[in-house]
Design a protein around this motif. Sequence first.
Motif, PDB file in Angstrom:
ATOM      1  N   GLU A 104       0.817  -1.219   0.000  1.00 29.30           N
ATOM      2  CA  GLU A 104       0.000   0.000   0.000  1.00 29.30           C
ATOM      3  C   GLU A 104       0.853   1.273   0.000  1.00 29.30           C
ATOM      4  OE1 GLU A 104      -0.048  -2.366   2.254  1.00 29.30           O
ATOM      5  OE2 GLU A 104       0.093  -1.563   4.279  1.00 29.30           O
ATOM      6  N   VAL A 105       2.141   1.126   0.341  1.00 35.03           N
ATOM      7  CA  VAL A 105       3.033   2.285   0.344  1.00 35.03           C
ATOM      8  C   VAL A 105       3.492   2.600  -1.081  1.00 35.03           C
ATOM      9  CG1 VAL A 105       5.277   3.158   1.165  1.00 35.03           C
ATOM     10  CG2 VAL A 105       3.834   1.799   2.690  1.00 35.03           C
ATOM     11  N   VAL A 106       3.738   1.559  -1.854  1.00 36.96           N
ATOM     12  CA  VAL A 106       4.343   1.772  -3.181  1.00 36.96           C
ATOM     13  C   VAL A 106       3.367   1.604  -4.340  1.00 36.96           C
ATOM     14  CG1 VAL A 106       6.682   1.170  -2.448  1.00 36.96           C
ATOM     15  CG2 VAL A 106       5.170  -0.633  -3.296  1.00 36.96           C
ATOM     16  N   SER A 107       2.133   1.165  -4.052  1.00 33.89           N
ATOM     17  CA  SER A 107       1.207   0.928  -5.173  1.00 33.89           C
ATOM     18  C   SER A 107      -0.235   1.219  -4.790  1.00 33.89           C
ATOM     19  CB  SER A 107       1.328  -0.524  -5.641  1.00 33.89           C
ATOM     20  OG  SER A 107       0.939  -1.395  -4.601  1.00 33.89           O
ATOM     21  N   VAL A 108      -1.056   1.408  -5.802  1.00 33.85           N
ATOM     22  CA  VAL A 108      -2.506   1.561  -5.616  1.00 33.85           C
ATOM     23  C   VAL A 108      -3.170   0.552  -6.549  1.00 33.85           C
ATOM     24  CG1 VAL A 108      -4.478   3.128  -5.776  1.00 33.85           C
ATOM     25  CG2 VAL A 108      -2.220   4.043  -5.213  1.00 33.85           C
ATOM     26  N   ASP A 109      -3.979  -0.319  -6.007  1.00 31.66           N
ATOM     27  CA  ASP A 109      -4.642  -1.377  -6.795  1.00 31.66           C
ATOM     28  C   ASP A 109      -3.653  -2.153  -7.662  1.00 31.66           C
ATOM     29  OD1 ASP A 109      -7.074  -0.579  -5.757  1.00 31.66           O
ATOM     30  OD2 ASP A 109      -7.524   0.784  -7.417  1.00 31.66           O
ATOM     31  N   GLY A 110      -2.514  -2.485  -7.097  1.00 37.53           N
ATOM     32  CA  GLY A 110      -1.526  -3.291  -7.823  1.00 37.53           C
ATOM     33  C   GLY A 110      -0.699  -2.511  -8.831  1.00 37.53           C
ATOM     34  N   GLU A 111      -1.012  -1.217  -9.010  1.00 37.85           N
ATOM     35  CA  GLU A 111      -0.245  -0.386  -9.953  1.00 37.85           C
ATOM     36  C   GLU A 111       0.785   0.415  -9.170  1.00 37.85           C
ATOM     37  OE1 GLU A 111      -0.912   0.349 -13.556  1.00 37.85           O
ATOM     38  OE2 GLU A 111      -1.708  -1.671 -13.234  1.00 37.85           O
ATOM     39  N   SER A 112       2.027   0.416  -9.659  1.00 44.41           N
ATOM     40  CA  SER A 112       3.084   1.173  -8.995  1.00 44.41           C
ATOM     41  C   SER A 112       2.730   2.658  -8.951  1.00 44.41           C
ATOM     42  CB  SER A 112       4.392   0.994  -9.759  1.00 44.41           C
ATOM     43  OG  SER A 112       5.378   1.864  -9.245  1.00 44.41           O
ATOM     44  N   LYS A 113       3.143   3.311  -7.859  1.00 46.32           N
ATOM     45  CA  LYS A 113       2.906   4.763  -7.763  1.00 46.32           C
ATOM     46  C   LYS A 113       3.902   5.537  -8.618  1.00 46.32           C
ATOM     47  CE  LYS A 113       0.863   5.149  -3.160  1.00 46.32           C
ATOM     48  NZ  LYS A 113       1.127   5.622  -1.781  1.00 46.32           N
ATOM     49  N   MET A 114       4.864   4.829  -9.163  1.00 44.63           N
ATOM     50  CA  MET A 114       5.867   5.509  -9.987  1.00 44.63           C
ATOM     51  C   MET A 114       5.246   5.989 -11.299  1.00 44.63           C
ATOM     52  SD  MET A 114       9.582   4.137 -10.948  1.00 44.63           S
ATOM     53  CE  MET A 114      10.310   4.437 -12.525  1.00 44.63           C
ATOM     54  N   TYR A 115       5.657   7.178 -11.723  1.00 43.06           N
ATOM     55  CA  TYR A 115       5.158   7.699 -12.999  1.00 43.06           C
ATOM     56  C   TYR A 115       5.702   6.838 -14.129  1.00 43.06           C
ATOM     57  CZ  TYR A 115       4.807  12.004 -10.162  1.00 43.06           C
ATOM     58  OH  TYR A 115       4.561  12.910  -9.186  1.00 43.06           O
ATOM     59  N   VAL A 116       4.975   6.800 -15.237  1.00 39.60           N
ATOM     60  CA  VAL A 116       5.498   6.139 -16.437  1.00 39.60           C
ATOM     61  C   VAL A 116       6.053   7.240 -17.328  1.00 39.60           C
ATOM     62  CG1 VAL A 116       4.948   4.697 -18.423  1.00 39.60           C
ATOM     63  CG2 VAL A 116       3.874   4.232 -16.218  1.00 39.60           C
ATOM     64  N   TYR A 117       7.340   7.128 -17.638  1.00 39.72           N
ATOM     65  CA  TYR A 117       8.043   8.192 -18.364  1.00 39.72           C
ATOM     66  C   TYR A 117       8.167   7.906 -19.857  1.00 39.72           C
ATOM     67  CZ  TYR A 117       9.567   9.937 -13.820  1.00 39.72           C
ATOM     68  OH  TYR A 117       9.604  10.442 -12.547  1.00 39.72           O
ATOM     69  N   ASN A 118       7.543   6.800 -20.276  1.00 36.77           N
ATOM     70  CA  ASN A 118       7.806   6.311 -21.637  1.00 36.77           C
ATOM     71  C   ASN A 118       7.565   7.322 -22.751  1.00 36.77           C
ATOM     72  OD1 ASN A 118       8.218   4.143 -20.074  1.00 36.77           O
ATOM     73  ND2 ASN A 118       6.773   2.778 -21.061  1.00 36.77           N
ATOM     74  N   ASP A 119       6.650   8.254 -22.538  1.00 35.42           N
ATOM     75  CA  ASP A 119       6.379   9.248 -23.583  1.00 35.42           C
ATOM     76  C   ASP A 119       7.351  10.429 -23.528  1.00 35.42           C
ATOM     77  OD1 ASP A 119       4.322   7.882 -24.710  1.00 35.42           O
ATOM     78  OD2 ASP A 119       2.736   8.912 -23.593  1.00 35.42           O
ATOM     79  N   TYR A 120       8.171  10.493 -22.473  1.00 36.99           N
ATOM     80  CA  TYR A 120       9.023  11.671 -22.275  1.00 36.99           C
ATOM     81  C   TYR A 120      10.509  11.360 -22.285  1.00 36.99           C
ATOM     82  CZ  TYR A 120       4.451  12.796 -20.526  1.00 36.99           C
ATOM     83  OH  TYR A 120       3.096  12.933 -20.415  1.00 36.99           O
ATOM     84  N   MET A 121      10.867  10.126 -21.911  1.00 36.69           N
ATOM     85  CA  MET A 121      12.277   9.791 -21.756  1.00 36.69           C
ATOM     86  C   MET A 121      12.826   9.268 -23.081  1.00 36.69           C
ATOM     87  SD  MET A 121      13.808   6.993 -19.097  1.00 36.69           S
ATOM     88  CE  MET A 121      13.263   7.738 -17.581  1.00 36.69           C
TER      89      MET A 121
END
Length: 150
Positions: A104-121
């Motif tokens: 619950e610290v690192v994810s919400v509903d099994g999805e990581s809280k980390m941003y997805v950078y794929n469109d920017y990096m």
Amino acid sequence: MKKLMFLALLTGLAAAVAGCDRDPMSEKGFRLPDGDPVAGREAFLYMQCNQCHTIRGEELPRVPLADPPFVELGGPVTKVKTYGELVTSIINPSHKLASGYAEEVVSVDGESKMYVYNDYMTVQELIDIVMFLQPHYDVVVPEFHYRVYP
Ligand code: HEC
């Protein structure tokens, strides 16, 4: 007869093993070119990855008003952290959540809280960031404390 059965078994086994390589989603053959760790550090800060991450052994500026989860990157691991694993953590963060943190610290509903950078990096930035991060992981062999019974 026995020999024939053994041969058939062997052929079957070989086919099964070869079959594994035919998985179209296999990561086999994936290899990153060498990157530049200095540029990787710059890209890491430019993308503000330090908003949520500290790195073991690295002094990084804090991002003002950042709302943790602070997930430490680098440090001791029991097996080599591969480029493949690091690339996957960055471009597909929910594939496998970092271990050692409550879900619950690192994810919400099994999805990581980390941003997805794929469109920017850029791919180059990804390569450099991975080259920068990888040496911060230290493989340690777990120590076993044996109790000696009298
Ligand atoms: C909004 C917060 C946030 C930002 C910004 C962020 N991350 Fe993450 N990151 C996380 C969380 C939470 C995890 C743990 C869950 C997971 O494994 O996805 C994580 C996990 C990771 C992992 C795997 C760690 C492990 O031990 O398995 C790597 C590598 C990583 N992030 C790199 C990056 C990089 C590189 C950037 C910048 C391009 C970045 N992160 C930006 C929140 C963030």
